[in-house]
Design a protein around this motif. Structure first.
Motif, PDB file in Angstrom:
ATOM      1  N   LEU A  72      54.423  19.303 -33.006  1.00  0.00           N
ATOM      2  CA  LEU A  72      53.973  18.894 -34.341  1.00  0.00           C
ATOM      3  C   LEU A  72      52.826  17.908 -34.144  1.00  0.00           C
ATOM      4  CD1 LEU A  72      57.479  18.215 -35.909  1.00  0.00           C
ATOM      5  CD2 LEU A  72      56.109  20.298 -36.076  1.00  0.00           C
ATOM      6  N   LYS A 120      65.086   6.555 -23.440  1.00  0.00           N
ATOM      7  CA  LYS A 120      66.294   6.340 -22.653  1.00  0.00           C
ATOM      8  C   LYS A 120      66.883   7.666 -22.176  1.00  0.00           C
ATOM      9  CE  LYS A 120      69.075   4.344 -25.559  1.00  0.00           C
ATOM     10  NZ  LYS A 120      68.277   4.669 -26.743  1.00  0.00           N
ATOM     11  N   GLU A 121      66.872   8.628 -23.092  1.00  0.00           N
ATOM     12  CA  GLU A 121      67.609   9.851 -22.824  1.00  0.00           C
ATOM     13  C   GLU A 121      66.733  11.033 -22.456  1.00  0.00           C
ATOM     14  OE1 GLU A 121      70.257  10.493 -26.114  1.00  0.00           O
ATOM     15  OE2 GLU A 121      71.425   8.821 -25.346  1.00  0.00           O
ATOM     16  N   ALA A 122      65.474  10.970 -22.892  1.00  0.00           N
ATOM     17  CA  ALA A 122      64.602  12.120 -22.655  1.00  0.00           C
ATOM     18  C   ALA A 122      63.144  11.688 -22.638  1.00  0.00           C
ATOM     19  CB  ALA A 122      64.826  13.145 -23.769  1.00  0.00           C
ATOM     20  N   ASN A 162      63.462   9.469 -35.937  1.00  0.00           N
ATOM     21  CA  ASN A 162      63.777  10.878 -35.722  1.00  0.00           C
ATOM     22  C   ASN A 162      63.358  11.761 -36.888  1.00  0.00           C
ATOM     23  OD1 ASN A 162      64.713  10.510 -33.151  1.00  0.00           O
ATOM     24  ND2 ASN A 162      66.819  10.104 -33.811  1.00  0.00           N
ATOM     25  N   LYS A 208      55.730   9.199 -36.686  1.00  0.00           N
ATOM     26  CA  LYS A 208      57.123   9.000 -37.079  1.00  0.00           C
ATOM     27  C   LYS A 208      57.126   8.462 -38.508  1.00  0.00           C
ATOM     28  CE  LYS A 208      58.741   7.494 -32.508  1.00  0.00           C
ATOM     29  NZ  LYS A 208      57.583   7.835 -31.743  1.00  0.00           N
ATOM     30  N   LYS A 245      60.738  18.876 -24.115  1.00  0.00           N
ATOM     31  CA  LYS A 245      61.662  17.737 -24.049  1.00  0.00           C
ATOM     32  C   LYS A 245      62.528  17.885 -22.800  1.00  0.00           C
ATOM     33  CE  LYS A 245      65.048  15.219 -26.839  1.00  0.00           C
ATOM     34  NZ  LYS A 245      65.585  14.995 -28.185  1.00  0.00           N
ATOM     35  N   ASP A 288      65.138  15.693 -33.059  1.00  0.00           N
ATOM     36  CA  ASP A 288      66.171  15.019 -32.259  1.00  0.00           C
ATOM     37  C   ASP A 288      67.586  15.318 -32.772  1.00  0.00           C
ATOM     38  OD1 ASP A 288      67.109  13.489 -30.259  1.00  0.00           O
ATOM     39  OD2 ASP A 288      66.358  11.573 -30.977  1.00  0.00           O
ATOM     40  N   GLU A 335      58.026  23.926 -30.675  1.00  0.00           N
ATOM     41  CA  GLU A 335      56.720  23.796 -31.319  1.00  0.00           C
ATOM     42  C   GLU A 335      56.276  22.323 -31.316  1.00  0.00           C
ATOM     43  OE1 GLU A 335      55.204  24.260 -35.980  1.00  0.00           O
ATOM     44  OE2 GLU A 335      57.303  24.585 -35.433  1.00  0.00           O
TER      45      GLU A 335
HETATM   46  N1  LIG Z   1      58.107  18.727 -31.520  1.00  0.00           N
HETATM   47  C1  LIG Z   1      57.484  17.553 -31.399  1.00  0.00           C
HETATM   48  N2  LIG Z   1      56.185  17.427 -31.745  1.00  0.00           N
HETATM   49  C2  LIG Z   1      55.556  16.231 -31.643  1.00  0.00           C
HETATM   50  N3  LIG Z   1      56.129  15.115 -31.180  1.00  0.00           N
HETATM   51  C3  LIG Z   1      57.425  15.185 -30.809  1.00  0.00           C
HETATM   52  C4  LIG Z   1      58.169  16.392 -30.908  1.00  0.00           C
HETATM   53  N4  LIG Z   1      59.421  16.163 -30.478  1.00  0.00           N
HETATM   54  C5  LIG Z   1      59.463  14.862 -30.128  1.00  0.00           C
HETATM   55  N5  LIG Z   1      58.273  14.265 -30.325  1.00  0.00           N
HETATM   56  C6  LIG Z   1      57.948  12.862 -30.049  1.00  0.00           C
HETATM   57  O1  LIG Z   1      58.781  12.374 -29.024  1.00  0.00           O
HETATM   58  C7  LIG Z   1      59.612  11.326 -29.523  1.00  0.00           C
HETATM   59  C8  LIG Z   1      61.004  11.417 -28.907  1.00  0.00           C
HETATM   60  O2  LIG Z   1      61.600  12.643 -29.237  1.00  0.00           O
HETATM   61  P1  LIG Z   1      63.154  12.736 -29.549  1.00  0.00           P
HETATM   62  O3  LIG Z   1      63.484  11.811 -30.664  1.00  0.00           O
HETATM   63  O4  LIG Z   1      63.507  14.166 -29.734  1.00  0.00           O
HETATM   64  O5  LIG Z   1      63.745  12.232 -28.175  1.00  0.00           O
HETATM   65  P2  LIG Z   1      64.906  11.159 -27.961  1.00  0.00           P
HETATM   66  O6  LIG Z   1      66.136  11.906 -27.712  1.00  0.00           O
HETATM   67  O7  LIG Z   1      64.892  10.182 -29.100  1.00  0.00           O
HETATM   68  O8  LIG Z   1      64.565  10.394 -26.713  1.00  0.00           O
HETATM   69  P3  LIG Z   1      65.067   8.898 -26.511  1.00  0.00           P
HETATM   70  O9  LIG Z   1      66.321   8.700 -27.333  1.00  0.00           O
HETATM   71  O10 LIG Z   1      65.325   8.849 -25.090  1.00  0.00           O
HETATM   72  O11 LIG Z   1      63.915   8.067 -26.991  1.00  0.00           O
HETATM   73  C9  LIG Z   1      59.600  11.481 -31.031  1.00  0.00           C
HETATM   74  O12 LIG Z   1      59.816  10.277 -31.696  1.00  0.00           O
HETATM   75  C10 LIG Z   1      58.223  12.027 -31.301  1.00  0.00           C
HETATM   76  O13 LIG Z   1      57.289  10.984 -31.372  1.00  0.00           O
END
Ligand SMILES: Nc1ncnc2c1ncn2[C@@H]1O[C@H](COP(=O)(O)OP(=O)(O)OP(=O)(O)O)[C@@H](O)[C@H]1O
Ligand SMILES: [Mg+2]
Length: 369
Positions: free
Chosen positions: A163, A64-66, A219, A177, A90, A231, A161
């Motif tokens: 992961l 939704k947000e990113a 998260n 997750k 991101k 997040d 970085e």
């Molecule tokens: N550094 C990272 N390495 C590997 N996977 C990542 C990383 N950061 C984010 N992700 C993947 O991207 C997904 C979404 O990232 P994040 O939770 O930061 O965004 P978000 O703000 O929740 O986006 P939205 O709320 O719109 O779904 C994570 O659940 C993970 O699967």
């Protein structure tokens, strides 16, 4: 310096869209185009020109947000992808719908008090991305809680970085997750994960001076058998007027996830976890451990302390107490009370945080840690 200098934004977009994973389906393509508006592309390009990243690869997540993309480091002198650093990029969306909610987190934050641009969506999204970058930096500056290392930021585009692993067949395998992780050998492993996330909440609060404010099985990632927090854009300092409400919500989410996924697990009372996170009883002992900067030693201490001292949810009474606690009005002191609440307070309709803490300290007074 890079091959990209001659090309403009739309060329880069085309190049990105050629990537198989990104063009996988219409829905994803639409989202990519949606996120990567011309302005955002400019910032992606800045990161490419400055040599931070090479280009955006496949999309790891659309939300939704990113959206989150995979990228390799920009160093063109290292041609072997297996030896390159990998990043997660991101990109925060600039859609207006969600801003109302974001203001709730930013308002009241001391760190963002001078920001007068909170009503301009583009500026707000920039603040939001910067907030995540700063929070990641803060968490990463201590060795105790694992999180992706923040690398660079250009407006609403944050590089950190990655992961996960890069496979020899050129595919990426992102960390799972917590929700999807199932590599537990025994129930004891599940308990250790539960204790660790509770320990993280306290370390985040006490050492990093943050409340996650959106902690959940979505998260938190498990990478190389260890727990990572991600997040943290909405995370707030304890001084934020709603920090304790967010903390209570984080604890509730953690308990809810573990209770749903592992039906036989004996949970801790949410009230007790909350008290454990904020109690000052441990501060002195912990101070030494923090000074030593030794993650293993500090975690070992907390992972042993938690099961011995945090109350378990065993009886109907425990369940009832948690219900009361969920409705407590959590203010730090009387100055934080709004006028309309004064009467309710004097009528004894709710407790104050201080009382909650006092009851905790009494419970553990003289107890050997
Ligand atoms: N550094 C990272 N390495 C590997 N996977 C990542 C990383 N950061 C984010 N992700 C993947 O991207 C997904 C979404 O990232 P994040 O939770 O930061 O965004 P978000 O703000 O929740 O986006 P939205 O709320 O719109 O779904 C994570 O659940 C993970 O699967
Ligand atoms: Mg998330």
């Amino acid at each position: 310096m890079s091959n990209y200098e001659e090309r403009d934004d739309s060329d880069i977009l085309k190049e990105n869209l050629k990537n198989k994973k990104i063009t996988k389906d219409k829905g994803t393509r639409a989202t990519v185009e949606n996120v990567l508006d011309q302005r955002t592309l400019k910032f992606v390009n800045k990161l490419i020109y400055s040599g931070t990243i090479q280009q955006l690869n496949g999309c790891l997540s659309t939300g939704k947000e990113a959206n989150v993309y995979h990228a390799f480091e920009g160093d063109l002198l290292q041609p072997d992808p297996l030896l390159k650093k990998q990043y997660a990029v991101k990109i925060y969306k600039t859609s207006i719908l969600i801003f109302k909610d974001r203001e709730r987190y930013i308002n009241g934050e001391f760190r963002f008090r001078n920001n007068k641009s909170q009503h301009n969506p583009r500026k707000l999204i920039k603040i939001w991305a910067e907030k995540e970058f700063r929070n990641l930096k803060r968490i990463h500056s201590y060795p105790f809680i694992l999180c992706p290392k923040p690398v660079d930021i250009k407006n609403n585009v944050l590089v950190m970085e990655f992961l996960g692993d890069y496979n020899t067949d050129s595919t990426t395998k992102p960390a799972l997750k917590l929700k999807d992780y199932n590599d537990y050998e025994t129930m004891e492993d599940v308990y250790q994960m539960y204790y660790k996330i509770i320990a993280y909440i306290r370390i985040l609060y006490k050492v990093c001076r943050l409340v996650h404010a959106d902690l959940s099985e979505y998260n938190t990632l498990v990478f190389e058998d260890d727990l990572y927090m991600i997040d943290v854009s909405q995370s707030v300092e304890p001084e934020h007027p709603m920090s304790l409400d967010f903390l209570r919500m984080d604890i509730k989410n953690v308990n809810l996830f573990f209770s749903k996924k592992f039906r036989n697990l004996v949970l801790f009372n949410e009230r007790d976890i909350f008290q454990f996170v904020i109690t000052e009883t441990l501060d002195e002992m912990e101070g030494l451990l923090i000074k030593n900067n030794d993650r293993d030693e500090y975690l070992k201490f907390l992972l042993e302390y938690i099961p011995k001292n945090v109350g378990q949810k065993l009886t109907v009474n425990d369940v009832e107490e948690d219900k009361i606690y969920r409705n407590l009005y959590l203010v730090r002191d009387l100055n934080g009370l709004e006028e309309k609440d004064f009467d309710r307070f004097t009528d004894g309709k709710f407790d104050l945080l201080k009382q909650l803490l006092a009851s905790h300290n009494k419970k553990y007074a003289g107890k050997k840690i």
